[in-house]
Design an enzyme around this catalytic site. Structure first.
Site, short mmCIF file in Angstrom:
data_model
loop_
_atom_site.label_atom_id
_atom_site.label_comp_id
_atom_site.label_asym_id
_atom_site.label_seq_id
_atom_site.Cartn_x
_atom_site.Cartn_y
_atom_site.Cartn_z
N SER A 105 30.06 33.80 49.39
CA SER A 105 30.98 33.04 48.53
C SER A 105 30.24 32.01 47.69
O SER A 105 29.39 31.27 48.18
CB SER A 105 32.03 32.33 49.38
OG SER A 105 32.77 31.45 48.57
N ARG A 106 30.61 31.94 46.42
CA ARG A 106 30.02 30.94 45.54
C ARG A 106 30.89 29.69 45.44
O ARG A 106 30.57 28.74 44.73
CB ARG A 106 29.76 31.53 44.15
CG ARG A 106 28.65 32.56 44.21
CD ARG A 106 28.08 32.92 42.87
NE ARG A 106 26.87 33.67 43.06
CZ ARG A 106 26.81 34.98 43.30
NH1 ARG A 106 27.90 35.67 43.40
NH2 ARG A 106 25.64 35.58 43.46
N THR A 159 39.76 33.74 51.70
CA THR A 159 39.44 34.97 50.99
C THR A 159 39.55 36.16 51.95
O THR A 159 40.05 36.01 53.07
CB THR A 159 38.07 34.84 50.28
OG1 THR A 159 37.86 35.99 49.48
CG2 THR A 159 36.90 34.66 51.23
N LYS A 183 43.89 36.56 53.44
CA LYS A 183 44.90 36.03 52.50
C LYS A 183 46.34 36.28 52.96
O LYS A 183 47.21 35.44 52.77
CB LYS A 183 44.70 36.62 51.10
CG LYS A 183 43.44 36.10 50.40
CD LYS A 183 43.33 36.64 48.98
CE LYS A 183 42.07 36.16 48.30
NZ LYS A 183 42.00 36.54 46.89
N ASP A 200 44.91 32.92 42.04
CA ASP A 200 44.16 34.00 41.39
C ASP A 200 44.71 34.33 40.00
O ASP A 200 43.95 34.54 39.05
CB ASP A 200 44.16 35.27 42.26
CG ASP A 200 43.25 35.13 43.48
OD1 ASP A 200 42.30 34.33 43.43
OD2 ASP A 200 43.51 35.82 44.49
N GLY A 206 43.67 49.89 38.87
CA GLY A 206 43.54 49.44 40.26
C GLY A 206 44.80 48.79 40.78
O GLY A 206 45.56 48.19 40.01
N ALA A 207 45.02 48.93 42.09
CA ALA A 207 46.24 48.39 42.70
C ALA A 207 45.94 47.68 44.01
O ALA A 207 46.73 47.70 44.94
CB ALA A 207 47.24 49.53 42.92
N GLY A 208 44.78 47.03 44.07
CA GLY A 208 44.40 46.29 45.29
C GLY A 208 44.92 44.87 45.27
O GLY A 208 45.84 44.54 44.51
N ARG A 219 44.04 55.34 41.37
CA ARG A 219 43.66 56.62 41.98
C ARG A 219 44.74 57.08 42.95
O ARG A 219 45.20 58.21 42.89
CB ARG A 219 42.31 56.42 42.70
CG ARG A 219 41.82 57.64 43.43
CD ARG A 219 40.47 57.38 44.04
NE ARG A 219 40.48 56.24 44.96
CZ ARG A 219 39.40 55.73 45.54
NH1 ARG A 219 38.21 56.25 45.28
NH2 ARG A 219 39.50 54.71 46.36
N ARG A 242 50.18 53.60 45.73
CA ARG A 242 49.90 52.16 45.84
C ARG A 242 50.33 51.44 44.57
O ARG A 242 50.83 50.32 44.61
CB ARG A 242 48.40 51.93 46.03
CG ARG A 242 47.95 51.96 47.45
CD ARG A 242 46.48 51.57 47.55
NE ARG A 242 46.30 50.18 47.97
CZ ARG A 242 45.11 49.55 47.94
NH1 ARG A 242 44.04 50.16 47.50
NH2 ARG A 242 45.02 48.30 48.35
P1 ATR Z 1 40.65 44.21 45.85
O1 ATR Z 1 41.45 43.49 46.88
O2 ATR Z 1 39.34 43.56 45.54
O3 ATR Z 1 41.42 44.49 44.60
P2 ATR Z 1 40.96 46.80 47.19
O4 ATR Z 1 42.24 46.33 47.77
O5 ATR Z 1 39.98 47.44 48.08
O6 ATR Z 1 40.17 45.59 46.51
O7 ATR Z 1 41.28 47.72 45.95
C1 ATR Z 1 40.30 48.39 45.27
C2 ATR Z 1 40.92 49.14 44.09
O8 ATR Z 1 39.89 49.88 43.45
C3 ATR Z 1 41.98 50.13 44.48
O9 ATR Z 1 42.93 50.21 43.44
C4 ATR Z 1 41.18 51.44 44.59
O10 ATR Z 1 41.95 52.61 44.42
P3 ATR Z 1 42.79 53.25 45.66
O11 ATR Z 1 44.02 52.43 45.83
O12 ATR Z 1 43.07 54.64 45.24
O13 ATR Z 1 41.86 53.18 46.86
C5 ATR Z 1 40.24 51.27 43.43
N1 ATR Z 1 39.01 52.06 43.54
C6 ATR Z 1 37.91 51.76 44.26
N2 ATR Z 1 36.95 52.69 44.11
C7 ATR Z 1 37.46 53.61 43.24
C8 ATR Z 1 36.96 54.83 42.67
N3 ATR Z 1 35.73 55.29 42.96
N4 ATR Z 1 37.75 55.49 41.85
C9 ATR Z 1 38.99 55.04 41.53
N5 ATR Z 1 39.51 53.91 42.03
C10 ATR Z 1 38.76 53.21 42.87
#
Ligand code: ATR
Length: 286
Positions: A22-23, A71, A75, A111, A137-139, A162, A166
């Site tokens: 962490s920074r 973090t 969370k 955030d 992305g949906a993380g 992907r 999600r």
């Molecule tokens: P964070 O909390 O940092 O957002 P995360 O919850 O691990 O991290 O989410 C990572 C995101 O990157 C997800 O949307 C993941 O897609 P999936 O929900 O399908 O897993 C996406 N992701 C990571 N590597 C990927 C790849 N090689 N191709 C496509 N999507 C990727």
């Protein structure tokens, strides 16, 4: 107002598992020095099994902390264990900033604030047009950004992921202006879009190289990435080569730290070129 017990507390933390990369200590340490505040901000690694005990000691004052940042992977637990999460944290189901007030543990999530302030700072006028935004992305990070863009007034926020299910969960959570779709819909969604945000690690290694054509976006549209190591990610590099306006993600980290510092230490710090340079030079060392 803080109560007298809290006034004597000038210690704050960042906790995660792991947390050593962490920074945040560098950021808050810089501001503490700048304001001449006799306080501390330290990284405290806490394993998931010990997190509830850590929070109990924060609440009863025995840890001596005024609050701190949380973090990955804490969370969601931080949100669940807080006495008073605010509306932002409650909708996200996750908190990144904790602080004691009148003996109660309050929680928020900065955030989204960090994301918006970074763009306001680095790409002024970026939201002059806000018909549609595309988020890859949906993380965890994606959620806060969806919320922030919706609340800034974007007409449509498209979440492409992907694992489409999600993305759909997030569309259901954040209401009718948020739409889920598959990665295959990227070109179609980018057409005429005002903003593109990458929240994934895509393109970071050769095995998952990605080619995106940004040129069909609205003229003057912005491309940003929340990954900030490297500062100019492969996706940003592509966008730049195509003549797009870009903004890197480092400022999100810097700006999300501002509200916490103010809550714990009573002064509102500024994100300056100096602190940005400090973090960039630290990134170059490691
Ligand atoms: P964070 O909390 O940092 O957002 P995360 O919850 O691990 O991290 O989410 C990572 C995101 O990157 C997800 O949307 C993941 O897609 P999936 O929900 O399908 O897993 C996406 N992701 C990571 N590597 C990927 C790849 N090689 N191709 C496509 N999507 C990727």
């Amino acid at each position: 107002m803080r109560d007298s017990r809290e006034t004597s507390l000038t210690k704050a933390f960042v906790t995660g598992f792991p947390v050593k990369h962490s920074r945040s200590p560098l950021i808050h340490g810089h501001w503490l020095k700048q304001f001449g505040i006799a306080g501390s901000y330290e990284a405290v690694e806490v394993a998931p099994a010990d997190f509830a005990t850590f929070i109990a000691a924060l609440k009863d004052g025995s840890s001596g902390f005024a609050g701190g940042n949380v973090t990955i992977p804490h969370k969601e637990m931080a949100f669940a264990l807080a006495d008073e999460p605010d509306e932002l944290a409650s909708e996200l189901g996750a908190a990144n900033t904790l602080y004691l007030r009148d003996g109660r543990l309050k929680a928020t999530n900065t955030d989204g604030y960090g994301f918006l302030n970074n763009l306001d700072d680095r790409a002024p006028g970026w939201d002059a047009n806000k018909n549609s935004a595309v988020i890859l992305g949906a993380g965890g990070a994606s959620r806060a950004i969806i919320q922030a863009l919706r609340d800034r007034g974007f007409g449509a926020v498209h979440v492409l992921n992907r694992t489409e299910a999600r993305g759909q969960e997030l569309a259901d959570r954040f209401g009718p202006r948020v739409h889920a779709g598959p990665m295959a819909a990227l070109a179609e969604r980018l057409s005429g879009a005002d903003l593109f945000v990458n929240t994934t690690s895509l393109g970071m290694d050769d095995s998952d190289a990605i080619d995106i054509d940004f040129t069909a976006m609205r003229s003057g549209a912005l491309v940003t990435d929340i990954v900030y190591v490297p500062l100019i990610t492969p996706i940003l590099m592509q966008a730049k080569a195509q003549g797009m306006k870009i903004a890197d993600g480092l400022g999100m980290l810097l700006h999300q730290a501002v509200p916490g510092f103010e809550k714990w230490f009573g002064q509102r710090p500024e994100v300056t070129p100096e602190i940005r340079a400090l973090i960039i030079s630290d990134m170059e060392k490691h």
